[in-house]
Design a protein around this motif. Structure first.
Motif, mmCIF file in Angstrom:
data_model
loop_
_atom_site.group_PDB
_atom_site.id
_atom_site.type_symbol
_atom_site.label_atom_id
_atom_site.label_comp_id
_atom_site.label_asym_id
_atom_site.label_seq_id
_atom_site.Cartn_x
_atom_site.Cartn_y
_atom_site.Cartn_z
ATOM 1 N N LYS A 32 0.823 -1.221 0.000
ATOM 2 C CA LYS A 32 0.000 0.000 0.000
ATOM 3 C C LYS A 32 0.850 1.261 0.000
ATOM 4 C CE LYS A 32 -0.669 0.158 5.002
ATOM 5 N NZ LYS A 32 -1.597 0.030 6.103
ATOM 6 N N GLU A 250 -12.454 1.480 -2.887
ATOM 7 C CA GLU A 250 -11.007 1.274 -2.810
ATOM 8 C C GLU A 250 -10.384 1.563 -4.164
ATOM 9 O OE1 GLU A 250 -9.832 -2.559 -1.354
ATOM 10 O OE2 GLU A 250 -11.161 -2.441 0.407
ATOM 11 N N HIS A 252 -6.827 0.898 -6.327
ATOM 12 C CA HIS A 252 -5.610 0.088 -6.390
ATOM 13 C C HIS A 252 -4.868 0.357 -7.686
ATOM 14 C CE1 HIS A 252 -6.709 -2.799 -3.054
ATOM 15 N NE2 HIS A 252 -7.905 -2.309 -3.333
ATOM 16 N N SER A 275 -1.734 -6.059 -6.281
ATOM 17 C CA SER A 275 -2.023 -4.631 -6.303
ATOM 18 C C SER A 275 -1.286 -3.845 -5.230
ATOM 19 C CB SER A 275 -3.535 -4.408 -6.148
ATOM 20 O OG SER A 275 -3.872 -4.323 -4.783
ATOM 21 N N HIS A 277 -2.519 -0.950 -2.810
ATOM 22 C CA HIS A 277 -3.748 -0.297 -2.355
ATOM 23 C C HIS A 277 -3.425 1.185 -2.113
ATOM 24 C CE1 HIS A 277 -7.349 -0.624 0.675
ATOM 25 N NE2 HIS A 277 -7.496 0.356 -0.178
#
Ligand code: AVJ
Length: 324
Positions: A32, A250, A252, A275, A277
């Motif tokens: 992330k 969300e 991504h 991914s 995030h």
């Protein structure tokens, strides 16, 4: 016209370390990166462009709510209050309220020093009767306000549904910090995006013109340009969807293939479809937000919405301390 000088209060917020945070975020599983890194010069321009997309309803809807109800909002506020504009940016939304509210003071609170000084000076020029302060601080870390405002009522203003970027626990912490900073008798006028048809939510983060896609991918561009990251921007795709369990959209950046990217000597490998995030945007039912407000020592005084209930502007009161 040139207004009075802006009073500048610099709490010298610590600058974010992009490299350090990117390396830490990509070392986690799942990977992330914080959405705060979207907003370099290009990212801020892209965000402004998102706000003008037909699918991105929050900005226009909120501005209409503020414009249409400014006089009603003013009925609930003491006339000589001090507006504390959290994440004031260009102060565009606060401008919709100033003539109706007629506050005695305005504090623009933002982390971005140059931008803050320019925007507050423009505001002071346009509203010569207003006592304008520029407060440079990172209110997501700590909310310090200059003592100046005396015992006037403080009206914190937090538009844009920026609260949606915070996980519920962090949102609660932030609301508590705001309540503490504005004190008893203080109020918070906050923009909160509402739960709605999933299709509308998904479309708002997947505009046809591809601006949100570019906004998301700009993060990789920044890594390339500022961190000399060895990353192929074309090998990632924008993905935005509604996570029903968490009540949030969300975003991504999804790897199109198995690949490795290199940043400052560190390598990060991706599986196909793995991914990064990059953002959460929480949506609330009106009752859910009332519950959150309650836990943060606020009570909801009034909620304004648009006819389709897409978005809400809510006025919260700091609850009086219980006498012991
Ligand atoms: C500025 C956090 C409110 O979550 O809707 C817009 C940012 N991201 N499109 C939002 C954003 C993608 C926006 N906030």
């Amino acid at each position: 016209m040139t207004g009075a000088a802006v009073s500048f209060h610099d709490f010298a917020p610590e600058q974010d370390d992009f490299l350090e945070e990117v390396v830490a975020g990509l070392s986690q599983q799942p990977k992330k990166i914080s959405p705060k890194f979207f907003y370099d010069k290009r990212g801020s321009e892209l965000f402004d462009a998102i706000c003008a997309q037909p699918e991105y309803y929050p900005t226009q809807t909120e501005m209409n709510i503020l414009h249409n109800n400014a006089n009603d909002i003013a009925q609930h506020i003491e006339p000589d209050c001090v507006v504390v504009d959290l994440g004031s940016g260009s102060s565009e939304k606060a401008r919709l309220l100033l003539d109706a509210l007629r506050p005695s003071g305005y504090m623009g609170v933002d982390i971005s020093r140059e931008f803050l000084l320019a925007a507050t000076q423009r505001l002071a020029d346009d509203f010569p009767w207003l006592d304008v302060h520029a407060v440079c601080t990172d209110f997501s870390q700590q909310l310090e306000l200059p003592a100046q405002s005396g015992d006037k009522q403080k009206l914190a203003f937090f538009p844009g549904s920026s609260i949606g970027n915070f996980e519920p626990g962090a949102a609660l912490d932030l609301l508590r910090r705001i309540a503490e900073a504005i004190g008893e008798g203080g109020k918070l006028l906050i923009g909160v995006d509402l739960k709605k048809d999933e299709e509308l939510l998904v479309a708002a983060y997947n505009d046809d013109a591809g601006v949100t896609e570019e906004f998301n991918l700009n993060l990789l561009q920044r890594m390339q340009e500022e961190l000399q990251a060895d990353v192929d921007v074309d090998a990632f795709s924008h993905r935005a969807f509604y996570n029903n369990k968490h009540g949030r959209v969300e975003m991504h950046l999804v790897s199109d293939c198995e690949q490795t990217i290199e940043i400052d000597g560190d390598e990060f490998s991706f599986l196909e479809n793995e991914s990064i995030h990059t953002e959460n945007s929480h949506k609330y039912h009106i009752e859910e937000f009332a519950e959150l407000a309650q836990q943060a020592n606020f009570e909801v005084e009034k909620v304004w919405t648009d006819a389709e209930q897409l978005f809400s502007v809510q006025l919260l009161n700091v609850k009086a301390a219980i006498a012991k």
